[in-house]
Design a protein around this motif. Structure first.
Motif, mmCIF file in Angstrom:
data_model
loop_
_atom_site.group_PDB
_atom_site.id
_atom_site.type_symbol
_atom_site.label_atom_id
_atom_site.label_comp_id
_atom_site.label_asym_id
_atom_site.label_seq_id
_atom_site.Cartn_x
_atom_site.Cartn_y
_atom_site.Cartn_z
ATOM 1 N N GLN A 56 0.833 -1.202 0.000
ATOM 2 C CA GLN A 56 0.000 0.000 0.000
ATOM 3 C C GLN A 56 0.869 1.253 0.000
ATOM 4 O OE1 GLN A 56 -3.122 -0.097 -0.450
ATOM 5 N NE2 GLN A 56 -3.801 1.992 -0.039
ATOM 6 N N TYR A 57 1.954 1.214 0.759
ATOM 7 C CA TYR A 57 2.895 2.339 0.742
ATOM 8 C C TYR A 57 3.506 2.506 -0.646
ATOM 9 C CZ TYR A 57 2.985 3.223 5.798
ATOM 10 O OH TYR A 57 2.653 3.593 7.075
ATOM 11 N N HIS A 58 3.867 1.403 -1.281
ATOM 12 C CA HIS A 58 4.452 1.467 -2.617
ATOM 13 C C HIS A 58 3.440 1.952 -3.654
ATOM 14 C CE1 HIS A 58 7.871 -1.566 -1.584
ATOM 15 N NE2 HIS A 58 8.224 -0.321 -1.349
ATOM 16 N N LEU A 59 2.175 1.579 -3.487
ATOM 17 C CA LEU A 59 1.141 2.019 -4.419
ATOM 18 C C LEU A 59 1.009 3.541 -4.409
ATOM 19 C CD1 LEU A 59 -1.215 1.348 -6.347
ATOM 20 C CD2 LEU A 59 -2.691 1.169 -4.340
ATOM 21 N N LEU A 60 0.983 4.131 -3.223
ATOM 22 C CA LEU A 60 0.872 5.586 -3.109
ATOM 23 C C LEU A 60 2.170 6.272 -3.537
ATOM 24 C CD1 LEU A 60 -1.096 5.769 0.254
ATOM 25 C CD2 LEU A 60 -1.984 6.155 -2.042
ATOM 26 N N LEU A 61 3.301 5.604 -3.302
ATOM 27 C CA LEU A 61 4.578 6.147 -3.770
ATOM 28 C C LEU A 61 4.599 6.238 -5.289
ATOM 29 C CD1 LEU A 61 7.515 7.042 -3.267
ATOM 30 C CD2 LEU A 61 8.154 4.625 -3.285
ATOM 31 N N GLN A 62 4.019 5.227 -5.952
ATOM 32 C CA GLN A 62 3.976 5.253 -7.416
ATOM 33 C C GLN A 62 3.205 6.459 -7.939
ATOM 34 O OE1 GLN A 62 2.878 1.374 -9.251
ATOM 35 N NE2 GLN A 62 3.331 0.503 -7.236
ATOM 36 N N LEU A 63 2.192 6.889 -7.212
ATOM 37 C CA LEU A 63 1.424 8.061 -7.609
ATOM 38 C C LEU A 63 2.304 9.304 -7.608
ATOM 39 C CD1 LEU A 63 -1.268 9.477 -8.247
ATOM 40 C CD2 LEU A 63 -1.703 9.573 -5.781
ATOM 41 N N SER A 120 9.299 19.873 -8.425
ATOM 42 C CA SER A 120 10.110 20.005 -7.215
ATOM 43 C C SER A 120 9.347 19.522 -5.994
ATOM 44 C CB SER A 120 10.533 21.471 -7.033
ATOM 45 O OG SER A 120 11.228 21.948 -8.156
ATOM 46 N N LEU A 121 8.073 19.858 -5.947
ATOM 47 C CA LEU A 121 7.244 19.464 -4.807
ATOM 48 C C LEU A 121 7.063 17.946 -4.775
ATOM 49 C CD1 LEU A 121 5.784 20.875 -2.506
ATOM 50 C CD2 LEU A 121 3.719 20.911 -3.902
ATOM 51 N N SER A 122 6.943 17.319 -5.930
ATOM 52 C CA SER A 122 6.780 15.863 -5.961
ATOM 53 C C SER A 122 8.051 15.150 -5.517
ATOM 54 C CB SER A 122 6.377 15.407 -7.373
ATOM 55 O OG SER A 122 7.433 15.594 -8.294
ATOM 56 N N ILE A 123 9.216 15.706 -5.859
ATOM 57 C CA ILE A 123 10.483 15.117 -5.406
ATOM 58 C C ILE A 123 10.604 15.236 -3.887
ATOM 59 C CG2 ILE A 123 13.003 15.306 -5.530
ATOM 60 C CD1 ILE A 123 12.654 16.326 -8.407
ATOM 61 N N LEU A 124 10.230 16.391 -3.367
ATOM 62 C CA LEU A 124 10.216 16.589 -1.918
ATOM 63 C C LEU A 124 9.258 15.603 -1.251
ATOM 64 C CD1 LEU A 124 10.206 19.973 -0.061
ATOM 65 C CD2 LEU A 124 8.463 18.294 0.508
ATOM 66 N N PHE A 125 8.095 15.429 -1.859
ATOM 67 C CA PHE A 125 7.082 14.512 -1.313
ATOM 68 C C PHE A 125 7.613 13.074 -1.303
ATOM 69 C CE2 PHE A 125 2.243 14.441 -0.814
ATOM 70 C CZ PHE A 125 2.270 13.271 -0.077
ATOM 71 N N GLN A 126 8.324 12.699 -2.360
ATOM 72 C CA GLN A 126 8.927 11.367 -2.385
ATOM 73 C C GLN A 126 9.817 11.158 -1.164
ATOM 74 O OE1 GLN A 126 10.703 9.432 -5.823
ATOM 75 N NE2 GLN A 126 9.939 11.071 -7.131
ATOM 76 N N GLY A 127 10.629 12.165 -0.862
ATOM 77 C CA GLY A 127 11.527 12.063 0.272
ATOM 78 C C GLY A 127 10.780 11.888 1.582
ATOM 79 N N VAL A 128 9.734 12.682 1.762
ATOM 80 C CA VAL A 128 8.939 12.580 2.991
ATOM 81 C C VAL A 128 8.286 11.207 3.094
ATOM 82 C CG1 VAL A 128 6.948 13.499 4.230
ATOM 83 C CG2 VAL A 128 8.538 15.067 3.109
ATOM 84 N N TRP A 129 7.750 10.713 1.973
ATOM 85 C CA TRP A 129 7.052 9.431 2.012
ATOM 86 C C TRP A 129 8.015 8.271 2.255
ATOM 87 C CZ3 TRP A 129 2.486 8.460 3.318
ATOM 88 C CH2 TRP A 129 1.838 7.264 2.987
ATOM 89 N N PHE A 130 9.226 8.341 1.689
ATOM 90 C CA PHE A 130 10.237 7.327 1.976
ATOM 91 C C PHE A 130 10.546 7.277 3.473
ATOM 92 C CE2 PHE A 130 11.803 7.191 -2.551
ATOM 93 C CZ PHE A 130 11.714 5.818 -2.695
ATOM 94 N N MET A 131 10.707 8.449 4.080
ATOM 95 C CA MET A 131 11.014 8.484 5.513
ATOM 96 C C MET A 131 9.855 7.961 6.345
ATOM 97 S SD MET A 131 13.290 11.962 6.050
ATOM 98 C CE MET A 131 12.311 13.085 5.045
ATOM 99 N N VAL A 132 8.628 8.310 5.957
ATOM 100 C CA VAL A 132 7.455 7.791 6.662
ATOM 101 C C VAL A 132 7.405 6.275 6.552
ATOM 102 C CG1 VAL A 132 4.936 7.707 6.627
ATOM 103 C CG2 VAL A 132 6.097 9.905 6.452
ATOM 104 N N MET A 133 7.658 5.734 5.356
ATOM 105 C CA MET A 133 7.689 4.282 5.174
ATOM 106 C C MET A 133 8.708 3.628 6.096
ATOM 107 S SD MET A 133 7.456 3.855 1.021
ATOM 108 C CE MET A 133 7.847 2.114 1.123
#
Length: 312
Positions: free
Chosen positions: A150-157, A183-196
């Motif tokens: 589920q985390y990976h599914l949302l990461l793909q978005l 830029s915002l999506s790259i930042l979001f990727q970073g936040v989501w990786f850390m949350v995961m």
């Protein structure tokens, strides 16, 4: 990846890169709103290619961790030279890092030789890296039905947004919004990786009814029942929604603050005063005086060129 540190460290790298790009795009657009052109990376004074060097270094460390440092035998192959099943995800992660290494390497070379199409080609290289990342997470060898899936599914978005906006940067290099969203999506990727990383490998943060298990050398989260799994996935969706709102508030606040700071560098002066300071022997200026001195509401904006701005 596949561990707390394996998600938090790449997450920090994506977060810093996204924040660096977000800051520079807003600053550049605030200072030069009429001549703004998107840049796939931003040089610094010394050394010029620091951003690209750091991407290459981070990618190299990630590849080494996945293929040589992380495995118990310090290599990813079996005794017969084949890839064992429990190392498939290591290869998948390493190919993602390799794509970003290729991006940074050729972005540096294109800039050094001064290629005319360097901006478009660099955007293309970035899109290929994001495309590789999206492909690997979509076809990931881990369980797509579990909590990690589920985390990976949302990461793909989020990665899809990075991919699309990077491709759009080729055709719309002067669009600030495309660069802002990328830029915002790259930042979001970073936040989501850390949350995961924290939510999947910190036992006390794992949802009720789910626990950490050892699966062929990798720790994964499994839930005791379908109800527990459904609840855990719903909590992931709620986390994602919270972050969407939080990062949106952060991004717009940052934009307003930077615009307020850097837009002050644009100087305003009255049209009459500017025309008086110009040489008197120019026939074009005489014509300009006759046409515009009577209009007291018009102003001149000093940017990269002199422009007349009227409030109607």
């Amino acid at each position: 990846m596949g561990s707390l540190i394996g998600h938090v460290l790449p997450g920090m790298a994506f977060f810093i890169l996204g924040l660096w790009h977000l800051f520079n795009h807003v600053k550049l657009h605030s200072l030069h709103p009429n001549s703004y052109t998107s840049s796939p990376w931003f040089p610094v004074t010394k050394p010029r290619y620091l951003e690209l060097y750091l991407i290459m270094l981070g990618s190299s460390i990630s590849i080494s961790m996945e293929l040589f440092i992380g495995p118990e035998k310090h290599h990813p192959f079996d005794v017969d030279g084949t890839i064992p099943s429990n190392h498939l995800r290591n290869f998948e992660h390493s190919f993602i890092s390799m794509s970003f290494f290729v991006y940074a390497t050729f972005a540096l070379l294109l800039d050094k030789i001064g290629a005319k199409a360097k901006c478009g080609l660099t955007h293309l290289l970035g899109a290929i890296a994001f495309g590789q990342q999206l492909l690997m997470f979509h076809l990931h060898s881990t369980d797509h039905k579990g909590l990690e899936g589920q985390y990976h599914l949302l990461l793909q978005l989020v990665v899809s947004i990075s991919l699309v906006t990077t491709l759009m940067g080729i055709g719309f290099p002067r669009s600030f919004l495309v660069s802002f969203v990328r830029s915002l999506s790259i930042l979001f990727q970073g936040v989501w990786f850390m949350v995961m990383g924290f939510m999947l490998w910190t036992p006390r943060l794992i949802p009720k009814g789910c626990s950490l298990y050892n699966d062929d050398g990798h720790k994964i989260v499994r839930c005791a029942s379908e109800e527990a799994l459904h609840r855990a996935k719903s909590l992931v969706n709620i986390q994602f929604s919270w972050l969407v709102n939080g990062i949106t508030i952060f991004a717009i606040t940052l934009y307003l603050a930077l615009v307020e700071k850097y837009s002050k560098n644009v100087k305003y002066s009255s049209l009459a005063k500017e025309l008086e300071e110009m040489p008197e022997d120019s026939s074009d200026i005489e014509t300009e005086k006759k046409n515009n001195l009577s209009d007291s509401k018009c102003t001149l904006v000093r940017g990269e060129s002199l422009k007349r701005v009227c409030p109607f």
